[in-house]
Design an enzyme around this catalytic site. Sequence first.
Site, PDB file in Angstrom:
ATOM      1  N   HIS A   1      40.333  43.630  48.561  1.00 57.52           N
ATOM      2  CA  HIS A   1      41.014  43.395  47.296  1.00 57.52           C
ATOM      3  C   HIS A   1      42.265  42.547  47.540  1.00 57.52           C
ATOM      4  CE1 HIS A   1      39.275  47.286  45.533  1.00 57.52           C
ATOM      5  NE2 HIS A   1      39.180  47.523  46.820  1.00 57.52           N
ATOM      6  N   TYR A   2      42.813  41.960  46.492  1.00 59.05           N
ATOM      7  CA  TYR A   2      44.236  41.628  46.516  1.00 59.05           C
ATOM      8  C   TYR A   2      44.954  42.588  45.583  1.00 59.05           C
ATOM      9  CZ  TYR A   2      43.736  38.514  42.282  1.00 59.05           C
ATOM     10  OH  TYR A   2      43.495  37.978  41.040  1.00 59.05           O
ATOM     11  N   THR A   3      46.274  42.724  45.809  1.00 59.81           N
ATOM     12  CA  THR A   3      47.038  43.711  45.034  1.00 59.81           C
ATOM     13  C   THR A   3      47.282  43.251  43.604  1.00 59.81           C
ATOM     14  OG1 THR A   3      49.068  42.770  45.971  1.00 59.81           O
ATOM     15  CG2 THR A   3      48.162  44.753  47.030  1.00 59.81           C
TER      16      THR A   3
ATOM     17  N   GLU B   1      43.578  46.841  50.462  1.00 61.96           N
ATOM     18  CA  GLU B   1      44.365  46.034  49.533  1.00 61.96           C
ATOM     19  C   GLU B   1      45.193  45.037  50.334  1.00 61.96           C
ATOM     20  OE1 GLU B   1      44.640  45.833  46.296  1.00 61.96           O
ATOM     21  OE2 GLU B   1      43.655  47.619  45.483  1.00 61.96           O
TER      22      GLU B   1
ATOM     23  N   HIS C   1      36.087  42.660  45.830  1.00 64.69           N
ATOM     24  CA  HIS C   1      36.129  43.502  44.630  1.00 64.69           C
ATOM     25  C   HIS C   1      35.385  42.816  43.488  1.00 64.69           C
ATOM     26  CE1 HIS C   1      38.895  46.244  41.965  1.00 64.69           C
ATOM     27  NE2 HIS C   1      37.690  46.726  42.089  1.00 64.69           N
TER      28      HIS C   1
ATOM     29  N   ASP D   1      39.449  39.425  42.450  1.00 65.11           N
ATOM     30  CA  ASP D   1      40.026  39.515  43.787  1.00 65.11           C
ATOM     31  C   ASP D   1      38.993  39.741  44.885  1.00 65.11           C
ATOM     32  OD1 ASP D   1      39.920  42.076  42.346  1.00 65.11           O
ATOM     33  OD2 ASP D   1      40.830  42.977  44.123  1.00 65.11           O
TER      34      ASP D   1
END
Length: 246
Positions: A37-39, A102, A144, A154
């Site tokens: 994921h990215y945050t 993340e 994700h 993401d």
Amino acid sequence: MADRDIRDGLLNNVIDHPSANFGPRPDGCPIDILVLHYTGMQSGKDALDRLCDPDSSVSSHYLVEEDGRIFRLVDEDKRAWHAGRGNWQDCIDVNSHSIGIEIVNPGHEFGYRPFPDEQITSVLALCQDILTRHTIPAGRIIAHSDMAPDRKEDPGEFFPWNLLAENGIGLWPGVHQTSPVDLPEFDRLLDQIGYGNPSEDVTETEQDAYRVKRYIAFQRHWRPSDISGVIDDECMGIAQALARKL
């Protein structure tokens, strides 16, 4: 310093920052998916605070800061709450089967940008370490957005999936040939690779919209130079190459 020394140094300095947001995995449930994921928040601190806030009902197993620091939030044997609604291949409960990482980045909402080298070095080390403990097929190391194309973007088109594959993490099509577009066949290949479909009770218009979002998710991961949602000969060749690798 050798790559292995760098990896060992990073992993020996993982920062424990426990989150209260987790639960048990179902009995006998294998850990066989890795979701990146990215945050999507304005700072890493904001993301870390949210992932550890009991009122947020979200978490991940790890968070990797832009400077390369690795935070461990939830033990791998526990079910973190990172994936949400979606599916991949035969799995409709991704949280129960997966480990979630993340990766700090403001995301498309707050100024999406390339991931720093220090951060990617840590992501590589962490993923390689996870793969020493769990049997996770290359085709189940996903974005994700792969498992939830109607909801998520993401970690996005700047994420270096090719570099991960070069380091033994996930799939990459490699050398592939272009192929004439056949949309029904392309949809079948996406099914085979793992992309899910909308529920049967949605309208035809909603089905068409979901199909385009699947195309965009595919392009974000495998052909990030063009994420228009328009399938061309290159996309067709990539899908065929990926299907052969499964």
